[in-house]
Structure formats: C-alpha cells, structure tokens
Design a protein around this motif. Structure first.
Motif, PDB file in Angstrom:
ATOM      1  N   UNK A   1      13.259  10.236   4.670  1.00  0.00           N
ATOM      2  CA  UNK A   1      11.901  10.143   5.207  1.00  0.00           C
ATOM      3  C   UNK A   1      10.905   9.500   4.242  1.00  0.00           C
ATOM      4  N   UNK A   2      11.122   9.650   2.919  1.00  0.00           N
ATOM      5  CA  UNK A   2      10.159   9.094   1.968  1.00  0.00           C
ATOM      6  C   UNK A   2      10.122   7.571   2.034  1.00  0.00           C
ATOM      7  N   UNK A   3      11.209   6.976   2.558  1.00  0.00           N
ATOM      8  CA  UNK A   3      11.289   5.523   2.655  1.00  0.00           C
ATOM      9  C   UNK A   3      10.307   4.964   3.688  1.00  0.00           C
ATOM     10  N   UNK A   4       9.781   5.822   4.554  1.00  0.00           N
ATOM     11  CA  UNK A   4       8.858   5.378   5.597  1.00  0.00           C
ATOM     12  C   UNK A   4       7.413   5.794   5.306  1.00  0.00           C
ATOM     13  N   UNK A   5       7.196   6.383   4.139  1.00  0.00           N
ATOM     14  CA  UNK A   5       5.854   6.798   3.731  1.00  0.00           C
ATOM     15  C   UNK A   5       5.300   5.807   2.712  1.00  0.00           C
ATOM     16  N   UNK A   6       4.011   5.491   2.823  1.00  0.00           N
ATOM     17  CA  UNK A   6       3.378   4.596   1.851  1.00  0.00           C
ATOM     18  C   UNK A   6       1.993   5.102   1.501  1.00  0.00           C
ATOM     19  N   UNK A   7       1.595   4.847   0.251  1.00  0.00           N
ATOM     20  CA  UNK A   7       0.351   5.413  -0.249  1.00  0.00           C
ATOM     21  C   UNK A   7      -0.886   4.593   0.023  1.00  0.00           C
ATOM     22  N   UNK A   8      -0.718   3.318   0.344  1.00  0.00           N
ATOM     23  CA  UNK A   8      -1.885   2.455   0.559  1.00  0.00           C
ATOM     24  C   UNK A   8      -1.467   1.250   1.397  1.00  0.00           C
ATOM     25  N   UNK A   9      -2.477   0.513   1.865  1.00  0.00           N
ATOM     26  CA  UNK A   9      -2.208  -0.683   2.658  1.00  0.00           C
ATOM     27  C   UNK A   9      -1.461  -1.718   1.825  1.00  0.00           C
ATOM     28  N   UNK A  10      -1.877  -1.888   0.556  1.00  0.00           N
ATOM     29  CA  UNK A  10      -1.208  -2.854  -0.317  1.00  0.00           C
ATOM     30  C   UNK A  10       0.250  -2.460  -0.538  1.00  0.00           C
ATOM     31  N   UNK A  11       0.492  -1.164  -0.656  1.00  0.00           N
ATOM     32  CA  UNK A  11       1.850  -0.655  -0.886  1.00  0.00           C
ATOM     33  C   UNK A  11       2.769  -1.036   0.267  1.00  0.00           C
TER      34      UNK A  11
END
Length: 243
Positions: free
Chosen positions: A50-60
């Motif tokens: 699941x962590x592979x589909x989470x992102x911290x920011x738009x740039x990320x």
C-alpha cells in the motif's frame, strides 16, 4: 512520445486516486497505508504494497509517475503487462523490505543503549511514542543525535513508488544502456549505462552520510534498484520471452 501502456496507465490512475481522494474526503490514511517501522503500533504487512500508492506531495507523485511512464513504457511493451506488473511490485515490495531491514539495524543499535541504561522495552516504546523525555537514564546514556535518529526511525512512515520506479529505471538501463538521459539540474544528455549508476551511488552516499537533503528513503531506492537489477538481469540472461 511513447503511448501509455495498459499496466502503467492503471498504476498511474490508482496512484492519482489515492493521492487526491483523501484530500477531497478530508481523510488521512497515513497510519493505515504508509509503511511504518515494525515496532510501531500502526505497522501492518499490507503496507509493503500500500505504501507504493501513497505520496507526500504533488511534486513527489509527479516525478514518480513521470519516471514510471518514461522508463516503464518500453519495458511493458517488451515484457507484456503481466510480467511488467510482477516486476514492478517485486521491486517495490523488495525496496520496502530492504528499507525496513536497514532501519531495523540502525534502530537496534540505539535501542540497546536504552536497555543498557536500565529501561524496559515498554518504557522505551512509550518514550519513542512521546518523542521526548527527561528521564535521567536516557539523558545520561543517549546523545541528542541518537535520540533524534531512533525517534525518526520509529515515528516516520515511508510513502511513495520511488523504490519500484528505481527498479524500473535500472531495468531500463540494462536493456537500453545507450539511451540518452538528462537531469533538470544537469541537462546534458548522458547514456543510461553511466547515468543510472551515478544516481544509485548518490543514494548510497546520502543514505550512509549526514548530507541527505530532506526526508528521502535512500535505502528504499537502493533496495528497489537491487531487486530490479536481479530480476531484469536474470530475465535478460535467460532470454525471458515477452508475451
């Protein structure tokens, strides 16, 4: 311009939905989906996926999805959808596991100092959950730098597809070694066979020193690159047939 392939299209769609939906719904899925340290109460084995589909920011998410499309498209065209997705998830899960193992080693080294100072395991976890302490045993035995390090390892979850994308990047370099690549801050085109090793060595350097800029999971990058290299090299050496 490369036409987007089916597997990559669906990966990008899922990533974008997971990034946007919580913002519209005003929900935070970090504790559930981000990859936590194993001793953290929020840790779950599903987080390696699941962590592979989470992102911290738009740039990320922008850079990861661009990398997935740019370097993954020729690989999916060559291998086929099923084999590409197997490769992608293998690199991403492997990246998470290697990242956890490195963190666990770093954590255990400092954790032993707490135990040697006379604290019980439950006392250590309680202190780490709080993120600070005035316990004289800790103050006398642990430096501020060591405390900050172990607190970060325990409390900071990992998010992003970067590990899987690094696996894709290495495989691209293995199969298309003479393709010309360039960085935004170094726009001179460089062959993939030189460009990609330099990137990975950079992650290794920043991961092993104090010079890293920002909260970047360098060993997740290295882990994804390593797993990607092993699989891609094996497939290439054994003339793995696309389908």
């Amino acid at each position: 311009m490369n036409k987007i392939t089916d597997g990559i299209k669906h990966l990008i769609i899922i990533n974008v939905i997971v990034f946007i939906a919580p913002q519209f719904l005003q929900l935070d899925f970090t504790n559930l989906l981000a990859l936590h340290f194993p001793k953290n109460e929020n840790f779950g084995f599903w987080q390696y996926v699941s962590h592979m589909f989470m992102h911290g920011s738009f740039a990320h998410i922008l850079f990861n999805m661009y990398g997935l499309w740019a370097f993954g498209t020729p690989l999916e065209q060559m291998w086929g959808k099923k084999k590409f997705l197997f490769f992608y998830f293998s690199a991403g899960i492997g990246a998470g596991i290697i990242y956890t193992l490195v963190n666990y080693y770093q954590f255990s080294t400092i954790y032993e100092l707490f135990l040697n100072a006379g604290l019980t395991p439950s006392e250590v976890i309680a202190i780490l959950e709080k993120g600070s302490t005035n316990d004289s045993r800790v103050v006398a035995s642990i430096t501020q730098q060591q405390f900050s390090k172990i607190s970060m390892l325990y409390n900071t979850p990992a998010v992003g597809a970067s590990g899987a994308v690094y696996g894709v990047l290495v495989a691209f370099g293995l199969y298309f070694k003479d393709a010309k690549l360039a960085l935004i801050f170094f726009p001179v085109p460089i062959a993939a066979k030189y460009f990609i090793p330099v990137m990975i060595l950079g992650d290794l350097f920043f991961g092993m020193t104090k010079y890293s800029v920002g909260n970047i999971a360098h060993f997740a990058h290295i882990g994804g690159a390593l797993i990607g290299l092993i699989i891609a090299y094996y497939w290439k050496k054994n003339q793995f047939k696309p389908s």
